[in-house]
Write an enzyme that holds these catalytic residues in place. Structure first.
Site, PDB file in Angstrom:
ATOM      1  N   TRP A 115       0.831  -1.219   0.000  1.00  0.00           N
ATOM      2  CA  TRP A 115       0.000   0.000   0.000  1.00  0.00           C
ATOM      3  C   TRP A 115       0.850   1.247   0.000  1.00  0.00           C
ATOM      4  O   TRP A 115       0.537   2.221  -0.692  1.00  0.00           O
ATOM      5  CB  TRP A 115      -0.989  -0.028   1.172  1.00  0.00           C
ATOM      6  CG  TRP A 115      -1.853  -1.250   1.119  1.00  0.00           C
ATOM      7  CD1 TRP A 115      -1.880  -2.274   2.008  1.00  0.00           C
ATOM      8  CD2 TRP A 115      -2.785  -1.616   0.077  1.00  0.00           C
ATOM      9  NE1 TRP A 115      -2.761  -3.241   1.603  1.00  0.00           N
ATOM     10  CE2 TRP A 115      -3.332  -2.870   0.424  1.00  0.00           C
ATOM     11  CE3 TRP A 115      -3.205  -1.002  -1.111  1.00  0.00           C
ATOM     12  CZ2 TRP A 115      -4.273  -3.517  -0.378  1.00  0.00           C
ATOM     13  CZ3 TRP A 115      -4.150  -1.647  -1.903  1.00  0.00           C
ATOM     14  CH2 TRP A 115      -4.664  -2.880  -1.524  1.00  0.00           C
ATOM     15  N   ASP A 164      -1.680   6.710   6.345  1.00  0.00           N
ATOM     16  CA  ASP A 164      -2.711   5.761   5.933  1.00  0.00           C
ATOM     17  C   ASP A 164      -2.959   4.818   7.109  1.00  0.00           C
ATOM     18  O   ASP A 164      -2.126   3.976   7.425  1.00  0.00           O
ATOM     19  CB  ASP A 164      -2.209   4.981   4.698  1.00  0.00           C
ATOM     20  CG  ASP A 164      -3.163   3.870   4.267  1.00  0.00           C
ATOM     21  OD1 ASP A 164      -4.209   3.688   4.918  1.00  0.00           O
ATOM     22  OD2 ASP A 164      -2.853   3.198   3.263  1.00  0.00           O
ATOM     23  N   LYS A 206     -12.545  -1.787   7.446  1.00  0.00           N
ATOM     24  CA  LYS A 206     -11.901  -2.608   8.467  1.00  0.00           C
ATOM     25  C   LYS A 206     -12.571  -2.321   9.815  1.00  0.00           C
ATOM     26  O   LYS A 206     -13.493  -3.002  10.185  1.00  0.00           O
ATOM     27  CB  LYS A 206     -10.396  -2.354   8.530  1.00  0.00           C
ATOM     28  CG  LYS A 206      -9.612  -3.222   7.562  1.00  0.00           C
ATOM     29  CD  LYS A 206      -9.394  -2.555   6.273  1.00  0.00           C
ATOM     30  CE  LYS A 206      -8.442  -3.349   5.406  1.00  0.00           C
ATOM     31  NZ  LYS A 206      -8.342  -2.795   4.070  1.00  0.00           N
TER      32      LYS A 206
END
Ligand code: PMP
Length: 354
Positions: free
Chosen positions: A100, A167, A191
């Site tokens: 990511w 992030d 999540k």
């Protein structure tokens, strides 16, 4: 009985949240209309998004500190682009801790010079680099707090004078941090917060307005701030369900409470990984994630037997990410301790019967 859900995302949500969300789809606020068939400008929905935004700031301890919470679309992946679009004038620094981060770097390179301050690619991202230097002349520093795929987590964040962008897609609301050290936090909802379809952005307003380029409206944080997160139609179901999860977390005792539960869960599993000779944990111990624990079998010949056993134990979502293989147990906020115990029981049963 509901499965023990270790899915990495979308993932487990609290039962109470799923129940209330499904009821609202049929009849919202006892008004004989569905949540998803009323105007997003109607008072009932404006109340929802306002409540969700203020719960975010309250839970993170960021009220009255110059931060705004926004519910955007396009996933965390769109934030790879949007952060750079809004903040990168000439040069930015990034820490590369996995897939990511690498994707964030790739997008940001479209907008200016990128300094990769450190990378753990040399060891397939199984640790968090430390002791790197952040140049003082960059527009911001970007990092990924929890690496969902590899199972590593930053336990501390660098002291720096440049804006800190993070992030937090896979560990937001899971542990106490001094969130006021961050200037911009983003996280896909799917999540610890809600269903896929919305992305949370928490931004300190003073860092905006400093780039020279013209920013298209849909990618401009200031436009969404000025319109109270409603520049266009927001993803109403995802925002409502996120609000329910935030209320659930607040009622439990907030991040302070859930962090303790999360520590119990991860300690239970990592202790078993370390104790049981049939399993290996492959990331640096000090960098182990409390959210996503990755591990492998010491003997691959046991794969079929182990896979059959955990499926029979009503466990879901234990396969590692396709890019790393092995196993990954994601233990997000809504996963109960007894689900981790169910997995540990299977690991011990494998040891007894292998
Ligand atoms: N960052 C992290 C840390 C992630 O775990 C993910 C998705 N698993 C993303 C970014 C990408 O999120 P999205 O699919 O919402 O674009």
């Amino acid at each position: 009985m509901k499965k023990h859900n270790f899915s990495a995302g979308p993932c487990i949500l609290p039962k109470e949240v799923l129940k209330k969300a499904s009821e609202a789809v049929i009849n919202f606020n006892n008004d004989n209309l569905s949540l998803i068939e009323i105007s997003h400008r109607s008072k009932p929905f404006v109340d929802v998004i306002e409540n969700a935004r203020s719960l975010v700031l309250e839970l993170l301890g960021l009220e009255n500190k110059g931060y705004k919470a926004l519910f955007l679309q396009g996933g965390a992946s769109n934030q790879f682009l949007m952060t750079a679009y809004n903040l990168l004038n000439k040069k930015a620094a990034y820490l590369n801790t996995g897939t990511w981060s690498s994707k964030a770097i790739k997008e940001a390179k479209l907008f200016g010079e990128l300094v990769e301050v450190a990378s753990s690619k040399d060891k397939n991202f199984n640790y968090i680099p430390k002791n790197y230097t952040i140049p003082t002349d960059v527009d911001y520093f970007h990092c990924t707090s929890n690496n969902t795929i590899y199972g590593t987590q930053m336990k501390s964040f660098p002291e720096t004078n440049v804006p800190l962008v993070c992030d937090m897609s896979s560990d937001i609301f899971s542990r106490q941090l001094d969130f006021s050290k961050f200037d911009l936090i983003y996280a896909g909802a799917q999540k610890n917060m809600g269903p896929a379809g919305t992305t949370l952005v928490v931004v300190k307003e003073v860092i905006l307005g400093k780039v020279e380029r013209i920013i298209p409206s849909m990618l401009n944080y200031q436009v969404f701030i000025d319109k109270e997160s409603m520049f266009n139609t927001p993803p109403v179901f995802a925002v409502y369900t996120s609000m329910l999860t935030l209320e659930w977390l607040k009622d439990l005792g907030g991040i302070e409470f859930i962090e303790k539960v999360n520590q119990q869960k991860s300690a239970l599993l990592y202790n078993e990984i370390d104790r049981n000779p049939l399993f290996n944990g492959n990331v640096a111990k000090e960098d182990r994630s409390h959210m996503n624990a990755t591990f492998t079998l010491a003997d691959e010949k046991l794969t079929e037997k182990f896979n059959t056993m955990w499926h029979e134990a009503n466990i879901n979502g234990l396969n590692g990410h396709r890019s790393v293989g092995g196993y990954r147990a994601s233990m997000y906020n809504a996963l109960p301790l007894y689900s981790v115990q169910a997995l540990v029981d299977v690991m011990q049963e494998l040891e007894r019967t292998a």
